[in-house]
Scaffold this active site. Sequence first.
Site, short mmCIF file in Angstrom:
data_model
loop_
_atom_site.label_atom_id
_atom_site.label_comp_id
_atom_site.label_asym_id
_atom_site.label_seq_id
_atom_site.Cartn_x
_atom_site.Cartn_y
_atom_site.Cartn_z
N LYS A 30 41.44 43.98 34.04
CA LYS A 30 41.41 42.66 33.43
C LYS A 30 39.99 42.09 33.55
O LYS A 30 39.24 42.61 34.37
CB LYS A 30 42.42 41.74 34.12
CG LYS A 30 42.00 41.31 35.54
CD LYS A 30 42.89 40.25 36.09
CE LYS A 30 42.26 38.92 36.22
NZ LYS A 30 41.19 38.76 37.21
N LYS A 88 50.89 44.79 44.79
CA LYS A 88 51.04 44.24 46.14
C LYS A 88 52.48 44.42 46.62
O LYS A 88 53.42 44.12 45.89
CB LYS A 88 50.69 42.74 46.16
CG LYS A 88 49.19 42.48 46.00
CD LYS A 88 48.90 41.00 46.12
CE LYS A 88 47.47 40.67 45.72
NZ LYS A 88 46.49 40.79 46.77
N GLU A 139 42.91 30.31 47.36
CA GLU A 139 41.86 31.18 47.87
C GLU A 139 40.85 30.33 48.63
O GLU A 139 40.55 29.20 48.21
CB GLU A 139 41.14 31.86 46.71
CG GLU A 139 42.03 32.73 45.87
CD GLU A 139 41.21 33.45 44.82
OE1 GLU A 139 40.66 34.51 45.11
OE2 GLU A 139 41.09 32.91 43.70
N ASP A 153 41.17 33.52 34.85
CA ASP A 153 40.96 34.51 35.91
C ASP A 153 42.24 34.76 36.72
O ASP A 153 42.48 35.88 37.18
CB ASP A 153 39.85 33.99 36.85
CG ASP A 153 39.35 35.04 37.82
OD1 ASP A 153 39.28 36.22 37.43
OD2 ASP A 153 39.02 34.69 38.98
N HIS A 210 47.76 36.93 37.07
CA HIS A 210 48.48 37.04 38.34
C HIS A 210 49.65 36.05 38.44
O HIS A 210 50.76 36.43 38.79
CB HIS A 210 47.54 36.81 39.53
CG HIS A 210 46.31 37.68 39.50
ND1 HIS A 210 46.34 38.98 39.07
CD2 HIS A 210 45.02 37.45 39.88
CE1 HIS A 210 45.12 39.51 39.17
NE2 HIS A 210 44.31 38.59 39.66
N LYS A 253 40.04 28.01 43.90
CA LYS A 253 39.03 28.58 44.80
C LYS A 253 38.66 27.50 45.83
O LYS A 253 38.82 26.30 45.56
CB LYS A 253 37.75 28.94 44.02
CG LYS A 253 37.99 29.90 42.87
CD LYS A 253 37.82 31.34 43.32
CE LYS A 253 37.88 32.31 42.17
NZ LYS A 253 39.10 33.12 42.09
N LYS A 291 43.18 30.92 52.65
CA LYS A 291 43.75 31.91 51.73
C LYS A 291 45.24 31.94 52.01
O LYS A 291 45.66 32.22 53.14
CB LYS A 291 43.12 33.28 51.99
CG LYS A 291 43.60 34.36 51.02
CD LYS A 291 42.78 35.64 51.19
CE LYS A 291 43.31 36.78 50.35
NZ LYS A 291 43.02 36.69 48.93
C1 BG6 Z 1 40.88 38.70 40.87
C2 BG6 Z 1 40.05 37.53 40.43
O1 BG6 Z 1 41.65 39.19 39.79
O2 BG6 Z 1 41.76 38.32 41.92
C3 BG6 Z 1 39.30 36.95 41.60
O3 BG6 Z 1 39.15 37.94 39.42
C4 BG6 Z 1 40.24 36.62 42.73
O4 BG6 Z 1 38.58 35.79 41.21
C5 BG6 Z 1 41.09 37.83 43.07
O5 BG6 Z 1 39.48 36.20 43.85
C6 BG6 Z 1 42.16 37.49 44.10
O6 BG6 Z 1 42.77 38.66 44.51
P1 BG6 Z 1 43.48 38.76 45.93
O7 BG6 Z 1 44.10 40.11 45.93
O8 BG6 Z 1 42.40 38.58 46.95
O9 BG6 Z 1 44.47 37.66 45.99
#
Ligand code: BG6
Length: 488
Positions: A146, A180, A214, A233, A238, A338, A343
């Site tokens: 992606k 995941k 995040e 993004d 997701h 962000k 997290k």
């Molecule tokens: C990615 C995004 O697809 O997923 C990032 O481009 C993001 O910006 C990341 O930080 C988050 O992934 P995870 O697995 O750390 O939750």
Amino acid sequence: MSQPTIQSAEQIVLFGAAGDLSKRKLFAALYHLYNENLLVDDVKIIGVARIEFDDAAFQAFVKESLNTFIGEQINDEKVEQFILHFSYVKLDFAEQKAFKSLAKVLKGDVYTLYYLATPPSIYGLIADGLNAHKLNSEYARVVMEKPIGNDLESSKVINDLVSRHFEESQIYRIDHYLGKETVLNLLSLRFANSLFSTNWDHTCIDHVQITVAESVGIEGRWGFYDGTGQMRDMVQNHLLQILSLLAMEPPTDLSSENIRDEKLKVIKALRKIDHSNIQDKTVRGQYTKGHMNGDKVPGYLEEEGANVNSSTETFVAIKAEIDNWRWAGVPFYLRTGKRMACKHSEVVIHFKHQPHNIFDSSFTQLPANKLTIRLQPDEGVELTVMNKVPGITKELQIRETKLDLSFSDLKDASRVIDAYERLILSAINGNAGLFIRRDEVEASWQWVDSIMAAWENSNEAPKSYASGSWGPVSSISLIARDDREWDE
Ligand code: BG6
């Protein structure tokens, strides 16, 4: 085109082999699969990029990346054996003739996985180059990272270019959230437990919250991120994937097409958000300076390389509604950003309140049951139920109790399996169920495009929130208007 019986890939070609994704994730995932004997014995892994490397220098690069990103768990002897499977081809993707050098090192009729870890704008060129040298036989599979496009139109262009030379069944679009453990566990929780499957609709569920917070900022990716933003993004892929797994109808079986058919129906049933309801249904935010773990961090507009006039969102909250029989009247509140307090990703299913309260000496309103699915970190599942306070009192007292349904095996495991490991293994073995079909990508873009267009036309800047907080105040109002609150 007839498909051969799928067997494990004997050749894996990594386009973008010198890039960040390869260094951080792909080499490590392949190394773990190799260690678990999940790759064919004489697998060939061919790195392709524009920079100058010979095979030995590329092998050293792979080794260094593994040492950096796997760290202590690494087995030096295994690494030495593993890197011998790697070779390198320098290639300028824009030059069709250059693909000849790749053709020279690849065997013809063996199952080959092409992993496109390059910017999506060159997926079409790569597909053309492979086709020009007949490297797109029915034995080939293509994994695409992606984002596929920036909106519906650009995603169609990329998909059209690739599908000139590859059938849909040969194309594997990655969303790493589908690799995941905890996201996949949503399927087992829902469909292997009658306790949940019989209560999974508007008659029992009040609302659902999906939070993907995040703590990181944009990590030096200003150029990419500013043209993308949190909606494209994270939400387009997701969060909508999590939502569709939570909301889909039971598929008849676990086959790729049946699962994807059901997910698609959910995305198509999402109520449209446009200029008429954008204010009520969404909040977009942008982080300002603040503190993370006691350290000062800059605001989005002060990040290196920033355009100080940018109105790109780094936070999104949405009240999503699914217009179908099962979910009528049940909002799905989505929230992602962000530089948030920590997290933390979780899904919380809020069940309905009891219709009548006979325990009014303990609670004026009985708290409702909650199923909390912590996706990361500290993965686990918790069911909040009401319970009698033990002991003897004048009146019967009750309280909230959390039943911990955590995955004890996961906690005891010597290492957590990375999503990329599971997804690469699936692609190597030709199992497309964990990948996104073209119609899913397009339906997601359609919903997201309408929101993006409404934001652009509103002339309203994103709301600020301090780094290290839970997002703009208006995201609290978004849910508070419905007499509900975010789980913190
Ligand atoms: C990615 C995004 O697809 O997923 C990032 O481009 C993001 O910006 C990341 O930080 C988050 O992934 P995870 O697995 O750390 O939750």
